[in-house]
Design a protein around this motif. Structure first.
Motif, short mmCIF file in Angstrom:
data_model
loop_
_atom_site.label_atom_id
_atom_site.label_comp_id
_atom_site.label_asym_id
_atom_site.label_seq_id
_atom_site.Cartn_x
_atom_site.Cartn_y
_atom_site.Cartn_z
N ILE A 102 0.86 -1.19 0.00
CA ILE A 102 0.00 0.00 0.00
C ILE A 102 0.89 1.23 0.00
N PRO A 103 0.74 2.11 -0.97
CA PRO A 103 1.53 3.34 -0.94
C PRO A 103 1.19 4.17 0.30
N PRO A 104 2.19 4.71 0.99
CA PRO A 104 1.92 5.49 2.21
C PRO A 104 0.97 6.65 2.00
N THR A 105 1.06 7.33 0.86
CA THR A 105 0.15 8.46 0.63
C THR A 105 -1.30 7.99 0.50
N GLN A 106 -1.51 6.80 -0.05
CA GLN A 106 -2.87 6.29 -0.20
C GLN A 106 -3.48 5.95 1.17
N TYR A 107 -2.64 5.63 2.14
CA TYR A 107 -3.15 5.24 3.45
C TYR A 107 -3.43 6.43 4.35
N LEU A 108 -3.07 7.64 3.92
CA LEU A 108 -3.31 8.82 4.75
C LEU A 108 -4.81 9.06 4.96
N GLY A 109 -5.62 8.72 3.96
CA GLY A 109 -7.07 8.87 4.12
C GLY A 109 -7.60 7.99 5.25
N VAL A 110 -7.06 6.77 5.34
CA VAL A 110 -7.45 5.88 6.44
C VAL A 110 -7.00 6.45 7.77
N ASP A 111 -5.82 7.06 7.81
CA ASP A 111 -5.33 7.67 9.04
C ASP A 111 -6.24 8.81 9.51
N VAL A 112 -6.69 9.62 8.57
CA VAL A 112 -7.60 10.72 8.92
C VAL A 112 -8.91 10.17 9.48
N ALA A 113 -9.45 9.13 8.82
CA ALA A 113 -10.68 8.52 9.33
C ALA A 113 -10.47 7.89 10.70
N LEU A 114 -9.33 7.24 10.91
CA LEU A 114 -9.04 6.64 12.21
C LEU A 114 -8.94 7.71 13.30
N CYS A 115 -8.36 8.84 12.97
CA CYS A 115 -8.28 9.95 13.93
C CYS A 115 -9.67 10.38 14.37
N TYR A 116 -10.61 10.45 13.42
CA TYR A 116 -11.98 10.83 13.78
C TYR A 116 -12.64 9.75 14.62
N VAL A 117 -12.42 8.48 14.27
CA VAL A 117 -13.00 7.38 15.05
C VAL A 117 -12.51 7.43 16.49
N ALA A 118 -11.21 7.65 16.67
CA ALA A 118 -10.66 7.71 18.03
C ALA A 118 -11.16 8.93 18.80
N ALA A 119 -11.58 9.99 18.08
CA ALA A 119 -12.05 11.21 18.75
C ALA A 119 -13.49 11.11 19.20
N VAL A 120 -14.30 10.26 18.54
CA VAL A 120 -15.74 10.24 18.86
C VAL A 120 -16.22 8.92 19.43
N ARG A 121 -15.45 7.86 19.32
CA ARG A 121 -15.89 6.56 19.81
C ARG A 121 -15.12 6.19 21.07
N PRO A 122 -15.67 5.27 21.88
CA PRO A 122 -14.93 4.79 23.06
C PRO A 122 -13.60 4.17 22.68
N ARG A 123 -12.72 4.11 23.67
CA ARG A 123 -11.35 3.65 23.39
C ARG A 123 -11.34 2.22 22.85
N ARG A 124 -12.22 1.38 23.35
CA ARG A 124 -12.22 -0.01 22.87
C ARG A 124 -12.55 -0.06 21.39
N SER A 125 -13.53 0.71 20.95
CA SER A 125 -13.91 0.71 19.53
C SER A 125 -12.79 1.28 18.67
#
Length: 439
Positions: A102-125
């Motif tokens: 996976i090219p690192p630049t292509q995975y940045l979109g997943v990183d942004v989405a993961l950042c949002y998930v960690a900001a709004v969902r419980p730590r376990r999720s």
């Protein structure tokens, strides 16, 4: 009642749009550079120029784009599903290009989405979401080992794993900050309720002291004229009984509500805090004044003072004005006072209307303006004025509401139930006269 401030532009953009912009920018760049533009000397092993020539590759890339688009749309409403679709679309895009990493630049979109998930969902999720992102990386390493591909460059998986960890840490930090802010708001609201109860206790202390003063004066007068003027003595004793009954009724209402609230809180006893509260309620052990506390009789004076300060206050009286129990009279005045103060400080209006309605079984207080305040802003103002007003009304078993008006402005409404004071006084007078005649 403060003016509503618009959110910053960065916060108004949906999180799915941020993730989509990053992902589609990284996905469209290679297509434009290595497929659409005329051939150049440069080339890419990850994005071969004829890599999308097969129809199956084009179809798979279109599916990847559709998955990511759906994931970005659903990211806010159904966070886990949206994140899963975005991750699946990222993997599908590599299959379309027949990539073994996976090219690192292509995975940045997943990183942004993961950042949002960690900001709004419980730590376990959020940890499950991060684990899903990290679990895809060993699959590519296994694929390269199975195909016997010799890597001529740096392996990207460790760097991608680092970006995943950073994204989760940033989102988790945002969530912890939000939780801490909510906890501070809760503590401040609880402190505001405690401060309001102490204020009510001090006012109740003054009211009881005033009532006891009246009882002492009336009973003394009755004792002096009981033989020479029995009618005057009887009137004085009726006043004593009426004052005692009203004061006792007010104390019962207040103490009953406070005890119920304490049972619900289920807190452990704190002797030091209780002693401090007793001292505050006793007015620092100073002699209590024998004049009555403020009440609705002072509303006109409050309106005159506020009008002189630049905000015109109109007072409308409805129903038959009559004496009220001291605790209800004082609570109604405090509600008017706090509401008018909020109009002056926060609403930006040049006038407001105060309506006080005397009903058969309840007292209604309304304060309305045409300012630009909102309920959410008023709930979080530094003074926590609405919390104090709601606490007063709750302790008197009434109903309180505050919020924006349909035509603009802000409306505060309080309904305080009235005891059957008139009927009780009449019954008491009849019973007293009957006992006097029998005696």
């Amino acid at each position: 009642m403060s003016a509503s401030q618009p959110l910053p532009l960065l916060k108004r953009i949906p999180p799915g749009l941020w993730a989509g912009l990053v992902w589609f920018t990284a996905a469209l760049g290679p297509i434009v550079e290595f497929v659409l533009v005329p051939p150049r000397q440069g080339y890419s092993l990850s994005y071969p120029r004829h890599g999308l020539d097969p129809l199956s590759a084009k179809l798979l890339l279109a599916i990847a784009f559709a998955l990511v688009l759906a994931g970005c749309v659903l990211l806010r409403r159904r966070t886990s599903l949206g994140y899963g679709l975005l991750l699946a679309g990222t993997v599908a895009s590599t299959l379309a290009w027949r990539q073994d990493q996976i090219p690192p630049t292509q995975y940045l979109g997943v990183d942004v989405a993961l950042c949002y998930v960690a900001a709004v969902r419980p730590r376990r999720s959020s940890l499950i979401a991060a684990s899903a992102a990290l679990a895809t990386l060993p699959c590519y390493v296994t694929l390269r080992l199975g195909l016997g591909v010799q890597d001529s460059g740096v392996i990207p998986e460790p760097y991608i794993a680092l970006t995943v960890a950073i994204g989760w840490l940033v989102g988790n930090s945002v969530r912890q900050s939000q939780l801490h802010t909510e906890e501070l708001h809760t503590q401040a609201a609880a402190q505001a309720v405690t401060a309001e109860r102490l204020r009510i206790a001090r006012e109740m202390h003054d009211t009881v002291a005033h009532s006891i003063g009246i009882i002492a004066l009336q009973s003394g007068a009755a004792a002096r004229v009981i033989e020479t003027q029995p009618d005057k003595a009887r009137e004085a004793m009726l006043a004593v009984e009426k004052t005692g009954r009203e004061t006792l009724s007010g104390l019962r209402r207040m103490l009953g509500a406070l005890r119920q609230a304490d049972r619900e809180a289920d807190r452990e006893p704190d002797p030091a805090a209780d002693e401090a509260a007793d001292e505050a309620a006793a007015g620092s052990r100073k002699p209590a004044p024998l004049h009555p506390a403020a009440g609705l009789a002072d509303v006109e004076r409050l309106a005159t003072t506020t009008t002189a300060a630049g905000v015109r206050v109109e007072v409308w009286w409805q129903g038959r004005r009559r004496p009220l129990p001291a605790d209800i009279d004082l609570a109604a005045f405090r509600i008017v006072q706090e509401s008018v103060t909020n109009v002056v400080r926060h609403s930006g209006a040049d006038s407001c209307r105060v309506t006080i309605g005397y009903g058969e079984d309840e007292l209604t207080v309304e304060v309305r303006d045409r300012g630009k305040g909102t309920r959410a802003d008023a709930e979080h103002d530094t003074g926590y004025g609405l919390i104090g007003m709601r606490e007063r009304v709750t302790l008197l078993h009434g109903h309180f509401a505050a919020g924006p008006r349909r035509g603009g402005g802000f409306l505060v409404t309080a309904r305080l139930p009235l005891p059957a004071a008139t009927a009780t006084a009449a019954t008491t007078a009849i019973e007293t006269k009957a006992e006097a005649a029998a005696g």
